[in-house]
Design an enzyme around this catalytic site. Structure first.
Site, PDB file in Angstrom:
ATOM      1  N   HIS A 131       0.838  -1.199   0.000  1.00  0.00           N
ATOM      2  CA  HIS A 131       0.000   0.000   0.000  1.00  0.00           C
ATOM      3  C   HIS A 131       0.873   1.250   0.000  1.00  0.00           C
ATOM      4  O   HIS A 131       2.112   1.168  -0.062  1.00  0.00           O
ATOM      5  CB  HIS A 131      -0.994  -0.029   1.162  1.00  0.00           C
ATOM      6  CG  HIS A 131      -0.368  -0.084   2.526  1.00  0.00           C
ATOM      7  ND1 HIS A 131       0.499   0.874   2.984  1.00  0.00           N
ATOM      8  CD2 HIS A 131      -0.481  -0.988   3.532  1.00  0.00           C
ATOM      9  CE1 HIS A 131       0.881   0.581   4.210  1.00  0.00           C
ATOM     10  NE2 HIS A 131       0.313  -0.570   4.568  1.00  0.00           N
ATOM     11  N   HIS A 133       4.085   1.399   2.221  1.00  0.00           N
ATOM     12  CA  HIS A 133       5.216   0.617   1.701  1.00  0.00           C
ATOM     13  C   HIS A 133       5.826   1.335   0.497  1.00  0.00           C
ATOM     14  O   HIS A 133       7.037   1.390   0.328  1.00  0.00           O
ATOM     15  CB  HIS A 133       4.779  -0.774   1.251  1.00  0.00           C
ATOM     16  CG  HIS A 133       4.015  -1.533   2.299  1.00  0.00           C
ATOM     17  ND1 HIS A 133       2.787  -2.088   2.053  1.00  0.00           N
ATOM     18  CD2 HIS A 133       4.301  -1.822   3.591  1.00  0.00           C
ATOM     19  CE1 HIS A 133       2.351  -2.692   3.150  1.00  0.00           C
ATOM     20  NE2 HIS A 133       3.247  -2.548   4.097  1.00  0.00           N
ATOM     21  N   CYS A 163       1.047 -10.745  23.293  1.00  0.00           N
ATOM     22  CA  CYS A 163       0.054 -10.378  22.274  1.00  0.00           C
ATOM     23  C   CYS A 163       0.399 -11.130  20.998  1.00  0.00           C
ATOM     24  O   CYS A 163       1.480 -10.949  20.442  1.00  0.00           O
ATOM     25  CB  CYS A 163       0.042  -8.872  22.017  1.00  0.00           C
ATOM     26  SG  CYS A 163      -0.973  -8.464  20.577  1.00  0.00           S
ATOM     27  N   CYS A 173       1.077  -8.841  17.890  1.00  0.00           N
ATOM     28  CA  CYS A 173       2.380  -8.174  17.825  1.00  0.00           C
ATOM     29  C   CYS A 173       3.514  -9.177  17.900  1.00  0.00           C
ATOM     30  O   CYS A 173       4.666  -8.828  17.651  1.00  0.00           O
ATOM     31  CB  CYS A 173       2.569  -7.212  18.991  1.00  0.00           C
ATOM     32  SG  CYS A 173       1.337  -5.954  19.106  1.00  0.00           S
ATOM     33  N   CYS A 180      -3.577  -4.571  24.495  1.00  0.00           N
ATOM     34  CA  CYS A 180      -2.474  -4.195  23.605  1.00  0.00           C
ATOM     35  C   CYS A 180      -2.902  -2.936  22.844  1.00  0.00           C
ATOM     36  O   CYS A 180      -3.972  -2.914  22.237  1.00  0.00           O
ATOM     37  CB  CYS A 180      -2.203  -5.343  22.623  1.00  0.00           C
ATOM     38  SG  CYS A 180      -1.488  -4.773  21.083  1.00  0.00           S
ATOM     39  N   HIS A 204      -3.577  -3.728  18.994  1.00  0.00           N
ATOM     40  CA  HIS A 204      -4.624  -4.661  18.555  1.00  0.00           C
ATOM     41  C   HIS A 204      -5.899  -4.587  19.378  1.00  0.00           C
ATOM     42  O   HIS A 204      -6.885  -5.244  19.044  1.00  0.00           O
ATOM     43  CB  HIS A 204      -4.075  -6.096  18.546  1.00  0.00           C
ATOM     44  CG  HIS A 204      -3.008  -6.281  17.527  1.00  0.00           C
ATOM     45  ND1 HIS A 204      -1.676  -6.074  17.794  1.00  0.00           N
ATOM     46  CD2 HIS A 204      -3.084  -6.599  16.216  1.00  0.00           C
ATOM     47  CE1 HIS A 204      -0.976  -6.276  16.695  1.00  0.00           C
ATOM     48  NE2 HIS A 204      -1.799  -6.591  15.732  1.00  0.00           N
ATOM     49  N   LYS A 206      -6.431   7.576   9.792  1.00  0.00           N
ATOM     50  CA  LYS A 206      -5.435   6.515   9.720  1.00  0.00           C
ATOM     51  C   LYS A 206      -5.810   5.586   8.554  1.00  0.00           C
ATOM     52  O   LYS A 206      -6.991   5.316   8.334  1.00  0.00           O
ATOM     53  CB  LYS A 206      -5.488   5.748  11.046  1.00  0.00           C
ATOM     54  CG  LYS A 206      -4.394   4.757  11.195  1.00  0.00           C
ATOM     55  CD  LYS A 206      -4.420   4.094  12.551  1.00  0.00           C
ATOM     56  CE  LYS A 206      -3.439   2.956  12.490  1.00  0.00           C
ATOM     57  NZ  LYS A 206      -3.601   1.894  13.378  1.00  0.00           N
ATOM     58  N   LYS A 252      -7.248  -1.267   6.696  1.00  0.00           N
ATOM     59  CA  LYS A 252      -8.066  -2.184   5.910  1.00  0.00           C
ATOM     60  C   LYS A 252      -9.517  -2.118   6.374  1.00  0.00           C
ATOM     61  O   LYS A 252     -10.434  -2.069   5.569  1.00  0.00           O
ATOM     62  CB  LYS A 252      -7.526  -3.598   6.130  1.00  0.00           C
ATOM     63  CG  LYS A 252      -7.432  -4.417   4.883  1.00  0.00           C
ATOM     64  CD  LYS A 252      -6.754  -5.699   5.249  1.00  0.00           C
ATOM     65  CE  LYS A 252      -6.740  -6.713   4.161  1.00  0.00           C
ATOM     66  NZ  LYS A 252      -6.025  -7.910   4.554  1.00  0.00           N
TER      67      LYS A 252
END
Ligand code: MSP
Length: 633
Positions: free
Chosen positions: A18, A21, A126, A129, A143, A146, A295, A298
C-alpha cells in the site's frame, strides 16, 4: 570510490503493498539514484518478512498453504516495484536459504560468545504483535495496537543479553548525531534507553509456532521474527563470506517509519555489537501517511493502492507528490485532490510551461538548435547565481533526506527561469533583431532546464530522461558531474537539436474511483417449503487437485476432499475465472447429493457454488477453515 547501501524495511506478507510501503521504497530508490548521480557505488535492498504467527494466521484466513501464500504476496511486492520505477539491486525474502543460513550463523556466533541464555519466562503475550508486553505498556489492560487483552503465558525460552550492550549503544548515539535522524527520533531512542529495557526473548517454542528458522543450538525452538528479520540487511550482502558485505556495510543506511523505531534503533545495533560487527551508519525515520485526516486501515476501507495512483496520475506525479509533500520525519496527509493540485501547480504550470514555451521559442527563433551563449549581463549572472545556489541546496537537502526542502529549492530555480523569460522578453528581442542577446537568454534558460531535469532524475527517473532527451542531452549516468553542476552553466553544446515542442506534464483532474457496480439483484424465484430446501445436502470440501477438462475449455475437473476416503470429482464451469493452481487448498461449498452425471465424458459428483460478478466467479467458502465434509446448515 564511495559505497552507499540503502534498505527499506522488509515488508510483512500479511497484506498487499500500500501507500506506506510505496513511500519508504520510493524514498530508498530516490536516495539510491541520488547517490548514483553523485558517482557512488550503490546497493539498494528491499524484500519481504515472511515468518511468524502473523503470517501463519493470514495464510489460514486466506485458506492457503503458508508457502504458497507467502510466495503469492511476496511476488505482489516484487511485481509492483518496477511499475513505480523502483530499481532495487536485490530482493531478500526471509524464507530464502541464503538468509536462513546467515541467521543461524549469527545466532551460533552470539550463542558461542555467551550472550544467549535459556530461562523461564512468564508474561503477557500479544499474538498480533508477536511479543510480550509489560503491564505498563498496556492501555486499559489491552495491547495498544490490537485492542485485545494479551494472554498470560509461561514458557522456557532463549534470551539475548541485550542489556549488556545498552550503555555502549547510548554512548554511540550521543557521540554520533547522524546515527539516528531526524532529531526527534534520536531523542525518543535516548529516552527509551533511560528505561530498564532488560534482555530480549529471541525464541518461540515449536509447540506454539513452527513457521520460522530453527535455532541452530536447539531445534525445539524457532527464532523470534525480529531477530530473524533484522539480519536480512546483512544476509543480503552475503555476510559472512561475501565481498559485498565488506564493501557496503560501512555505508549502510536503513529507512524505516516510526512504527519500527525500537527494533531498528535498539535491538539491531545491540545484536550487531554482540556479533562483533560494526554498526550501520544511519537510521532514517519517517512519519506516517494518513488518508485525509484518517489513519489508513483495511477495516476502514481507505487503503491507498500505489498502482492505482500511478495508473491514474502517472508514476512521476505520484513519486513527486510523495517526496514533495511529506516533510521527512513528520506525518503527512494523502488525498488525490492534493496530488492533482500540486501536480498542476508545480509540474503542469511551472515546469511544463517552462519547457513548452522555451522549446517553441528555440524553434521559432534559433532554428531548433541550442544557440551560442554570448556575453553575460547582470540579469543573466543573477540566474546563474540563483541557479547554483538552488542546486547546491537541493543536493545538500536531498543527501540529508530533506526531500520536500530539496524540491522546494529546485523550484526556486524553475520559477526564477520563468520570471527571467518574462523579464528578458525573447519575442521582443527577436522583433528588434537583437540576435546575440536573444541567443544568450535562450541558452541560459535551456541550460537551467537541463539542470532541473537532471536533478529530478532521483524523483521521477523516466520523465527526467525524457526532458533531457528533449534538450538533446544524451543521458549517460557515468558522465554526470553533480558537483560541477553547482559551479558551471555550460553543459549544453550549442548547435544541438532540441525537441520542437513539449507536453510532458498535461494538466490533470481528479479521476473518479471506479464506481461499485449497481446492485442488480436477480429476480427472486418462487417460494419453496423448508422441506424442499432441506433436501439439499450442502457441504464444504477442500480442493486437493484441479485439472483442465480434456475436452472443454470452460470446465475444470476439481477433486475435493469431502471427508470420505477417496476425493470426489466435481466438473465445474469455472475455468474462465479460476486457474487450477489457485484452487489448491481452497475450501468450497458444494451440493453433495446432486445425482452424478457426465459432463463431456467426465463424471461430476456434485456442484460447486459460486456467485457471478463483473470480475468473474467468486467461490463460496467458510470464513475460517472447517473439517472437510462439514455440513452447511
Ligand atoms: N516486517 C517488519 C519490518 C522488518 S524490517 C527488518 C514490518 N513490516 S510492515 O509491513 O509492517 O512494514 C512497516 C513499514 O511500512 C513502516 O516502517 C513503513 O516503512 C511502511 N509503512 C506502513 N504504513 C505506513 C504509513 N501509513 N505511512 C508511511 N509508511 C508506513 O514492520
Amino acid at each position: 570510490m564511495k559505497y552507499f547501501f540503502v534498505s527499506t524495511p522488509i515488508y510483512y506478507v500479511n497484506a498487499r503493498p500500500h501507500l506506506g510501503h510505496a513511500y519508504s521504497t520510493i524514498v530508498a530508490d530516490s536516495i539510491a539514484r541520488f547517490h548514483k548521480l553523485a558517482g557512488d557505488t550503490v546497493f539498494f535492498l528491499t524484500g519481504t518478512d515472511e515468518h511468524g504467527d502473523k503470517i501463519v494466521q493470514a495464510a489460514q484466513k486466506a485458506q492457503m498453504d503458508v508457502q504458497r501464500y507467502v510466495d503469492d504476496i511476496s511476488s505482489s511486492f516484487q511485481e509492483l516495484w518496477p511499475h513505480l520505477e523502483i530499481e532495487n539491486d536485490d530482493f531478500i525474502r526471509t524464507t530464502m536459504e541464503r538468509h536462513k543460513a546467515c541467521v543461524q550463523y549469527v545466532l551460533q556466533k552470539v550463542y558461542d560468545s555467551g550472550d544467549i541464555y535459556f530461562a523461564e519466562y512468564e508474561g503477557l503475550y500479544c499474538y498480533g504483535c508477536e511479543r510480550f508486553y509489560t503491564e505498563k505498556e498496556l492501555v486499559d489492560g489491552k495491547c495498544p495496537d490490537h485492542q485485545v487483552e494479551p494472554t498470560r503465558i509461561k514458557e522456557k525460552n532463549y534470551f539475548f543479553r541485550m542489556s549488556r550492550y545498552l550503555d555502549a549503544l547510548r554512548r554511540h548515539i550521543e557521540e554520533h548525531p547522524e546515527f539516528i535522524q531526524p532529531e526527534r527520533y534520536r531523542n525518543e531512542v535516548l529516552a527509551m534507553l533511560r528505561e530498564d529495557l532488560g534482555d530480549l526473548c529471541i525464541s518461540r517454542p515449536k509447540t506454539r509456532l513452527t513457521w520460522g528458522i530453527d535455532l541452530p543450538f536447539d531445534t525445539d525452538f524457532v527464532t523470534y521474527v525480529w531477530f530473524d528479520a533484522l539480519i536480512n540487511y546483512i544476509s543480503a550482502l552475503g555476510y559472512p563470506g561475501d565481498d559485498r558485505f565488506r564493501k557496503f556495510w560501512s555505508g549502510a543506511h536503513h529507512i524505516v517509519a516510526k512504527d519500527i523505531l525500537k527494533p531498528h534503533a535498539i535491538f539491531w545495533p545491540t545484536m550487531l555489537m554482540a556479533a562483533g560487527l560494526p554498526l550501520y551508519k544511519g537510521l532514517r525515520v519517517h512519519g506516517y501517511w494518513t488518508v485525509g485526516e484518517t489513519k489508513m486501515s483495511k477495516s476502514l476501507g481507505n487503503v491507498v493502492a500505489p498502482l492505482d495512483m500511478a495508473q491514474r496520475y502517472g508514476v512521476a506525479a505520484f513519486r513527486y507528490f510523495l517526496l514533495a509533500e511529506m516533510s521527512f520525519g513528520q506525518d503527512a496527509s494523502f488525498t488525490e485532490e492534493a496530488l492533482v493540485q500540486r501536480f498542476n501547480a508545480d509540474l503542469a504550470n511551472d515546469l511544463g510551461n517552462l519547457f513548452s514555451r522555451t522549446l517553441t521559442m528555440t524553434h521559432k527563433y534559433c532554428g531548433g538548435r541550442v544557440p551560442e551563449c554570448g556575453e553575460l549581463t547582470e540579469l543573466d549572472r543573477e540566474v546563474l547565481s540563483i541557479g547554483h545556489n538552488a542546486l547546491a541546496n537541493f543536493q545538500g537537502q536531498f543527501q540529508h533526506f530533506h526531500f520536500s526542502r530539496a524540491v522546494a529549492s529546485l523550484w526556486e530555480l524553475v520559477r526564477h527561469l520563468n520570471k527571467y523569460i518574462d523579464k528578458s522578453a525573447p519575442w521582443a528581442l527577436f522583433k528588434a533583431g537583437e540576435t546575440i542577446r536573444l541567443n544568450t537568454v535562450l541558452y541560459v534558460v535551456l541550460e537551467g532546464m537541463r539542470k532541473v531535469a537532471l536533478h529530478l532524475w532521483p524523483v521521477m527517473p523516466s520523465l527526467s530522461e525524457a526532458m533531457l532527451e528533449q534538450l538533446g542531452w544524451k543521458w549517460d549516468l557515468a558522465a554526470v558531474d553533480l558537483e560541477g553542476e553547482t559551479s558551471s552553466w555550460f553543459g549544453l553544446q550549442p548547435g544541438t537539436p532540441v525537441a520542437a515542442s513539449s507536453n510532458l506534464f498535461p494538466r490533470k483532474e481528479v479521476v473518479a474511483a471506479p464506481k461499485p457496480e449497481p446492485k442488480t439483484a436477480a429476480p427472486t424465484k418462487e417460494a419453496v417449503d423448508f422441506e424442499v430446501f432441506s433436501q439439499l445436502d450442502l457441504r464444504v470440501g477442500t480442493v486437493v487437485e484441479a485439472l483442465p477438462h480434456p475436452q472443454a475449455d470452460r470446465l475444470l475437473l476439481v477433486r475435493l476432499d469431502d471427508g470420505g476416503t477417496e476425493p470426489r470429482q466435481v466438473v465445474a464451469g469455472i475455468a474462465e475465472s479460476w486457474k487450477p493452481a489457485d484452487l489448491l487448498g481452497r475450501q468450497v461449498v458444494f451440493v453433495a447429493n446432486l445425482k452424478p452425471r457426465k459432463l463431456r465424458g467426465q463424471v461430476s459428483q456434485g456442484m460447486i457454488l459460486a456467485v457471478k460478478t463483473k470480475d468473474g466467479l467468486a467461490l463460496l467458502s467458510p470464513t475460517s477453515p472447517v473439517p472437510p465434509g462439514s455440513v452447511v446448515s
